[in-house]
Motif scaffolding. Structure first.
Motif, PDB file in Angstrom:
ATOM      1  N   SER A 170       0.676  -1.409   0.105  1.00 39.28           N
ATOM      2  CA  SER A 170       0.024   0.048  -0.058  1.00 39.28           C
ATOM      3  C   SER A 170       0.829   1.295  -0.122  1.00 39.28           C
ATOM      4  O   SER A 170       1.716   1.464   0.931  1.00 39.28           O
ATOM      5  N   PRO A 171       0.700   2.008  -0.965  1.00 39.94           N
ATOM      6  CA  PRO A 171       1.421   3.436  -1.080  1.00 39.94           C
ATOM      7  C   PRO A 171       1.306   4.331   0.074  1.00 39.94           C
ATOM      8  O   PRO A 171       2.034   5.085   0.805  1.00 39.94           O
ATOM      9  N   LYS A 172      -0.193   4.388   0.597  1.00 36.80           N
ATOM     10  CA  LYS A 172      -0.421   5.307   1.683  1.00 36.80           C
ATOM     11  C   LYS A 172      -0.148   4.638   2.986  1.00 36.80           C
ATOM     12  O   LYS A 172       0.382   5.545   3.539  1.00 36.80           O
ATOM     13  N   LYS A 222       6.164   6.715   7.518  1.00 36.11           N
ATOM     14  CA  LYS A 222       7.315   7.746   7.344  1.00 36.11           C
ATOM     15  C   LYS A 222       6.781   8.979   8.562  1.00 36.11           C
ATOM     16  O   LYS A 222       7.788   9.319   9.225  1.00 36.11           O
ATOM     17  N   ILE A 223       5.516   9.132   8.284  1.00 41.05           N
ATOM     18  CA  ILE A 223       4.897  10.172   9.450  1.00 41.05           C
ATOM     19  C   ILE A 223       5.121   9.638  11.070  1.00 41.05           C
ATOM     20  O   ILE A 223       5.722  10.283  11.944  1.00 41.05           O
ATOM     21  N   PHE A 224       4.665   8.217  11.070  1.00 37.80           N
ATOM     22  CA  PHE A 224       4.528   7.765  12.513  1.00 37.80           C
ATOM     23  C   PHE A 224       6.068   7.471  12.969  1.00 37.80           C
ATOM     24  O   PHE A 224       6.169   7.566  14.331  1.00 37.80           O
ATOM     25  N   ILE A 225       7.063   7.072  12.287  1.00 41.82           N
ATOM     26  CA  ILE A 225       8.384   6.534  12.943  1.00 41.82           C
ATOM     27  C   ILE A 225       9.366   7.580  13.543  1.00 41.82           C
ATOM     28  O   ILE A 225       9.853   7.474  14.502  1.00 41.82           O
ATOM     29  N   GLY A 233      -1.334  -7.310   1.217  1.00 39.65           N
ATOM     30  CA  GLY A 233      -2.729  -7.597   0.593  1.00 39.65           C
ATOM     31  C   GLY A 233      -3.101  -6.324  -0.439  1.00 39.65           C
ATOM     32  O   GLY A 233      -2.352  -5.556  -0.352  1.00 39.65           O
ATOM     33  N   LYS A 234      -3.492  -6.968  -1.535  1.00 37.40           N
ATOM     34  CA  LYS A 234      -3.965  -6.123  -2.362  1.00 37.40           C
ATOM     35  C   LYS A 234      -5.352  -5.686  -2.263  1.00 37.40           C
ATOM     36  O   LYS A 234      -6.121  -6.275  -1.549  1.00 37.40           O
ATOM     37  N   PRO A 235      -5.199  -4.274  -2.630  1.00 37.78           N
ATOM     38  CA  PRO A 235      -6.902  -3.774  -2.173  1.00 37.78           C
ATOM     39  C   PRO A 235      -8.162  -4.077  -3.165  1.00 37.78           C
ATOM     40  O   PRO A 235      -7.905  -4.755  -4.215  1.00 37.78           O
TER      41      PRO A 235
END
Length: 335
Positions: free
Chosen positions: A108-110, A116-119, A132-134
């Motif tokens: 998932s790109p999102k 990256k924001i959370f780390i 998993g694929k959407p």
């Protein structure tokens, strides 16, 4: 030959009929205002969220990341349910603060971006990975589309018919027979239920041949949900049309029932992360529980026990509306 005076007389008579019908006049003024209030409340705020993050037992979590703007934080009590959402790209990250873990979906790109924001504030969280694929939006929105179609067919298919029967004195003639109000209402429910389920089944099977819909659950469970949901919607239509013989008034009442359901029942978008007030209002609509249960069966492989809450609510709504319809039913019209 067209005569202008007759034409004007008919226009004047129809206008007088409309403006003297205080209920219809009031509804035409009130309904647009109601829609504006609903839209302004649902879509209010500083801006739409960019990401959606699942939080396990959010009430026990006080992590600073939860204060990040433009991210919807959705509470989950069950990790397995949250993982299904993450696998299908419906949420972008899962946080479990007590266990100091978080999960990302590597496909998932999102999910990549929100990680990256959370780390920057992870503080020793262990990274867990899933993949998993959407699911297609078509598969996700399918229960909402069919539920909305059932709603219109159930409410308008019953409401307008009974008002027409009453207006044309068909009910007055039936009143002279041994037929009771409960028998008449039950017959209307069974007839409409057969029509709705037959048409929905035919359309679903035909469309499935072209679109190859996903189905992770049981078709039998889905059919049972459709039956219970349709009965609930039909009984609501019966209740709305129990007394009036004004087609304009009943049409307004049916619109008052259908539009909020269409907007707030999760037909087009998920209610997860929506304001608590919106979610509380959505709980009173039978379409909310029908769509939620059907979507869980189709996209998450849920069983009837998993959607027992929705089944109970729909059954209670059906029983209550039928009882009130039989109690308040009028053969002759407004009294």
């Amino acid at each position: 030959m067209f005569k202008f005076s007759r034409f004007i007389a008919v226009v004047k008579a129809r206008n007088l009929e409309f403006f003297r019908d205080k209920s219809s006049l009031g509804w035409n003024i009130f309904f647009p205002v109601l829609l504006l209030v609903i839209f302004s409340f649902v879509f209010s705020g500083e801006g739409r969220a960019v990401y959606k993050v699942g939080v396990l037992n959010q009430a026990e979590t006080q992590h600073p990341f939860l204060q990040t703007k433009f991210i919807d934080f959705v509470n989950y009590a069950d990790l397995d349910k949250a993982m299904v959402k993450l696998d299908q790209h419906e949420i972008d990250l899962i946080i479990d603060q007590p266990e100091q873990q978080y999960w990302v979906n590597e496909e998932s790109p999102k999910s990549y971006m929100v990680e990256k924001i959370f780390i920057y504030e992870a503080n020793g969280f262990q990274r867990m990975v899933t993949a998993g694929k959407p699911i297609r939006y078509l598969d996700w929105v399918l229960p909402g589309i069919f539920g909305m179609n059932m709603m219109f067919s159930c409410l308008f298919g019953v409401g307008y018919v009974i008002v027409r029967y009453r207006k044309n004195s068909v009910l007055k003639r039936l009143k002279a027979t041994p037929l009771s109000a409960l028998e008449f209402i039950s017959a209307q429910l069974l007839s409409r239920l057969f029509i709705v389920l037959f048409m929905v089944s035919v359309v679903y099977i035909g469309c499935d041949l072209f679109f190859d819909f996903i189905m992770l659950g049981s078709y039998l469970d889905l059919f049972i949900i459709a039956v219970v949901g349709a009965m609930s919607l039909i009984s609501l239509g019966l209740l709305i049309s129990t007394r009036s013989k004004s087609q304009e008034l009943v049409g307004g009442l049916l619109n008052m029932a259908t539009w909020p359901m269409m907007l707030l029942s999760g037909v087009w978008f998920s209610l997860e992360g929506a304001p608590q007030m919106v979610q509380a209002v959505a709980e009173i609509f039978p379409l909310t529980h029908l769509v939620s249960a059907a979507r869980s069966i189709i996209t998450e492989g849920a069983t009837l026990s998993d959607v027992s809450y929705q089944l109970i609510v729909l059954s209670v709504m059906t029983t209550g509306c039928l009882a009130l319809s039989a109690k308040l039913f009028s053969w002759d019209g407004d009294r």
